[in-house]
Design a protein around this motif. Sequence first.
Motif, short mmCIF file in Angstrom:
data_model
loop_
_atom_site.label_atom_id
_atom_site.label_comp_id
_atom_site.label_asym_id
_atom_site.label_seq_id
_atom_site.Cartn_x
_atom_site.Cartn_y
_atom_site.Cartn_z
N ILE A 144 21.60 13.99 2.57
CA ILE A 144 22.80 13.43 1.99
C ILE A 144 22.15 12.91 0.90
O ILE A 144 21.14 12.40 0.46
N GLY A 145 23.00 12.97 -0.08
CA GLY A 145 22.17 12.68 -1.87
C GLY A 145 21.62 10.83 -1.30
O GLY A 145 22.27 10.48 -1.03
N HIS A 146 20.03 11.23 -2.20
CA HIS A 146 19.57 9.90 -2.30
C HIS A 146 18.92 9.83 -3.06
O HIS A 146 18.32 10.69 -3.98
N TYR A 147 18.64 8.78 -4.03
CA TYR A 147 17.70 8.21 -5.69
C TYR A 147 17.35 6.91 -5.60
O TYR A 147 17.03 5.54 -4.08
N TYR A 148 15.65 6.95 -5.86
CA TYR A 148 14.63 6.16 -6.21
C TYR A 148 14.47 6.22 -7.46
O TYR A 148 14.56 6.75 -8.06
N ARG A 149 14.02 4.73 -7.97
CA ARG A 149 13.52 4.74 -9.51
C ARG A 149 12.16 3.46 -8.69
O ARG A 149 12.12 2.37 -7.93
N VAL A 150 10.62 3.70 -9.41
CA VAL A 150 9.57 2.75 -8.97
C VAL A 150 9.82 2.07 -11.21
O VAL A 150 9.38 3.03 -11.92
N GLN A 151 9.99 0.87 -11.39
CA GLN A 151 9.94 0.70 -12.65
C GLN A 151 8.79 0.02 -12.73
O GLN A 151 9.04 -1.38 -11.81
N GLY A 152 7.71 -0.83 -13.56
CA GLY A 152 6.58 -1.35 -14.20
C GLY A 152 7.59 -1.86 -16.00
O GLY A 152 8.30 -1.49 -15.82
N LYS A 153 7.12 -2.50 -16.14
CA LYS A 153 7.18 -2.41 -17.46
C LYS A 153 7.12 -2.21 -17.70
O LYS A 153 7.41 -1.84 -19.51
N SER A 154 5.71 -1.01 -18.11
CA SER A 154 5.29 0.38 -19.39
C SER A 154 5.86 2.24 -18.34
O SER A 154 5.69 2.66 -19.19
N PHE A 155 5.87 1.38 -17.49
CA PHE A 155 6.77 3.11 -16.79
C PHE A 155 8.19 3.07 -16.22
O PHE A 155 8.19 1.72 -15.79
N LEU A 156 8.53 4.28 -15.90
CA LEU A 156 9.32 4.18 -15.40
C LEU A 156 9.26 6.03 -14.34
O LEU A 156 9.28 7.11 -14.58
N ILE A 157 8.99 5.58 -12.99
CA ILE A 157 9.52 6.90 -12.05
C ILE A 157 11.22 6.91 -11.49
O ILE A 157 11.61 5.98 -11.38
N GLU A 158 11.51 8.19 -11.63
CA GLU A 158 12.98 8.34 -10.77
C GLU A 158 12.65 10.00 -10.17
O GLU A 158 12.33 10.85 -10.30
N PHE A 159 13.72 9.33 -8.83
CA PHE A 159 13.37 10.23 -7.94
C PHE A 159 14.97 11.29 -7.60
O PHE A 159 16.15 9.86 -7.21
N GLU A 208 0.52 -1.11 0.06
CA GLU A 208 0.16 0.33 0.22
C GLU A 208 0.92 0.80 0.10
O GLU A 208 0.51 2.65 -0.92
N MET A 209 1.94 1.24 0.38
CA MET A 209 3.24 2.25 0.41
C MET A 209 3.76 2.63 -0.49
O MET A 209 3.29 4.17 -1.08
N LEU A 210 3.75 2.05 -1.36
CA LEU A 210 4.40 1.72 -3.27
C LEU A 210 3.66 2.08 -3.34
O LEU A 210 3.68 3.32 -4.43
N ARG A 211 2.22 1.60 -3.68
CA ARG A 211 1.00 2.58 -4.45
C ARG A 211 0.93 3.87 -4.21
O ARG A 211 0.57 4.60 -4.67
#
Length: 352
Positions: free
Chosen positions: A306-321, A261-264
């Motif tokens: 301090i530097g941080h990064y994430y991505r959420v990746q599915g078959k058809s989408f990409l989120i980058e932060f 649920e948090m990821l959604r």
Amino acid sequence: MRNPRLFSRLSLITMLCFGGLLATATGAILLQANSGGAAMVQSANAFLSTLDDAAKSKALLAYDAAERTKWHFIPMPTRKGLVIRDMNPAQKAAALRLLRAALSESGYEKSRRIMSLEAVLLELEGPKSKGRRDPEKYYVTLFGEPSDTQPWGFSFEGHHMSLNFVVEGGKIVDSTPQFFASNPAEIKNDVSGPLKKGTRVLRDEEQLAFDLMASLQSSQREKAIFAAEAPEEISDAGEPQPTAPKLVGISYASLNGQQQEMLRSLVDVYIDSMTAEVAADRRQIIDNDGWNDVHFAWGGALKTGIGHYYRVQGKSFLIEFVNTQPDAAGNPANHIHCVWRDLTGDFNLPAK
């Protein structure tokens, strides 16, 4: 020192965004109906009707113009399109109504606040940045005549914001790249204007990801973290099409129910900047592709500053932060870039 001319412009934008927009019948209908593509066609034609030939030659380009797929978020001397600061009040109001029609209420508010951050940057950086930092230095471009049948495009772009749409058959058929950024990520200084100390324009994009990381068990965290240090920037910045990165991190299927649920909720922050119809389409695509194969990946520090990064990746989408750069006052890792990209192809074009 406060710049009276700049804050006069900022006040005008605030007035147009709220008072001017809500006071008109068209604006009220758009806010209520939030009908996406149909509202965009109506608003785009209304905007064009306010322009003389000289302004229209800048604001309206061919649908197949090379400029349509040229996007970026860095400061530039000039960009494609007609800049807001060169518009008269009626044109500004019409341009902002078009932006409002393309976004949800929360997405529009986010855009307005990113524009307002330009005044904060000018105040923090001082006179050397005059002309470079301006909440009215955002450019409006239409690609092709707005139509209920033929495809046409809309771009709203400036420093730290690039929003790109294709409308066909009265429906938004593409809404990427969708780029937002915030410098400062958190305003840590006393400043003038509508944004105050403590403001975090992209708070949820950052905080919800930290919350998810904090919820992970050690074995889960080992899966999620793919790099000890954060990448310096999002991938394919300014490129017409994204490249799907190597799938890393922890899968949705490996999370417990609360973590799922948090990821959604994190994904929803990006989705919900768009209109209801676009949001529904994006959710349906992810559901069709399957959530279990969506991956969340983290790089860098597990705390702010301090530097941080994430991505959420599915078959058809990409989120980058990514948050690695200092802000204008020198506070480390206080400068966010984040993006949603369509791995099947941005700008309603096939992926490379």
